[in-house]
Design an enzyme around this catalytic site. Structure first.
Site, short mmCIF file in Angstrom:
data_model
loop_
_atom_site.label_atom_id
_atom_site.label_comp_id
_atom_site.label_asym_id
_atom_site.label_seq_id
_atom_site.Cartn_x
_atom_site.Cartn_y
_atom_site.Cartn_z
N VAL A 81 14.73 -2.35 3.91
CA VAL A 81 15.08 -3.72 3.52
C VAL A 81 14.36 -4.07 2.21
O VAL A 81 14.96 -4.65 1.30
CB VAL A 81 14.71 -4.72 4.64
N HIS A 82 13.10 -3.69 2.12
CA HIS A 82 12.32 -3.94 0.90
C HIS A 82 12.95 -3.22 -0.30
O HIS A 82 13.06 -3.80 -1.39
CB HIS A 82 10.88 -3.48 1.10
#
Length: 117
Positions: A81-82
């Site tokens: 996600v990062h």
């Protein structure tokens, strides 16, 4: 369940995505700073380098998406996600800074005209 070797490969892919995105973003902001100093050729080179880094990151993302579409499901974790957030914000920065560079060039031109009056 994925084995340790698969996790290492997955992390390597994710870190490459983050690294390429981060490099692109850094180059974009360096390019803007070069334009503020009226170093237009340098700014253009930096933007070209940024585009190359972003393209590398985008290609990594595309391969991940194609794999997913082909049935290679991956576990989504915070690191992934990062990485996606990193790429998205870098692409947004690129689009915004391109416009800001145009505006800064106009500002520089107006400043120079005022100095020469």
């Amino acid at each position: 369940m994925a084995n340790i070797k698969d996790l290492d490969i997955e992390e390597e892919i994710i870190f490459n995505l983050i690294s390429c995105s981060g490099e692109g973003r850094s180059l974009i902001f360096e390019a803007f700073n070069a334009v503020k100093k009226e170093e237009y050729n340098e700014a253009e080179k930096l933007m070209d380098m940024a585009t190359e880094s972003i393209l590398k990151a985008h290609n990594i993302q595309t391969k991940l998406i194609q794999g997913e579409a082909a049935g290679q499901h991956r576990e989504i974790n915070l690191l992934m996600v990062h990485a996606q957030d990193h790429l998205m914000s870098t692409i947004l920065s690129q689009n915004l800074i391109k416009n800001m560079i145009s505006m800064q060039k106009e500002i520089n031109q107006l400043k120079n005209e005022l100095k020469n009056k």
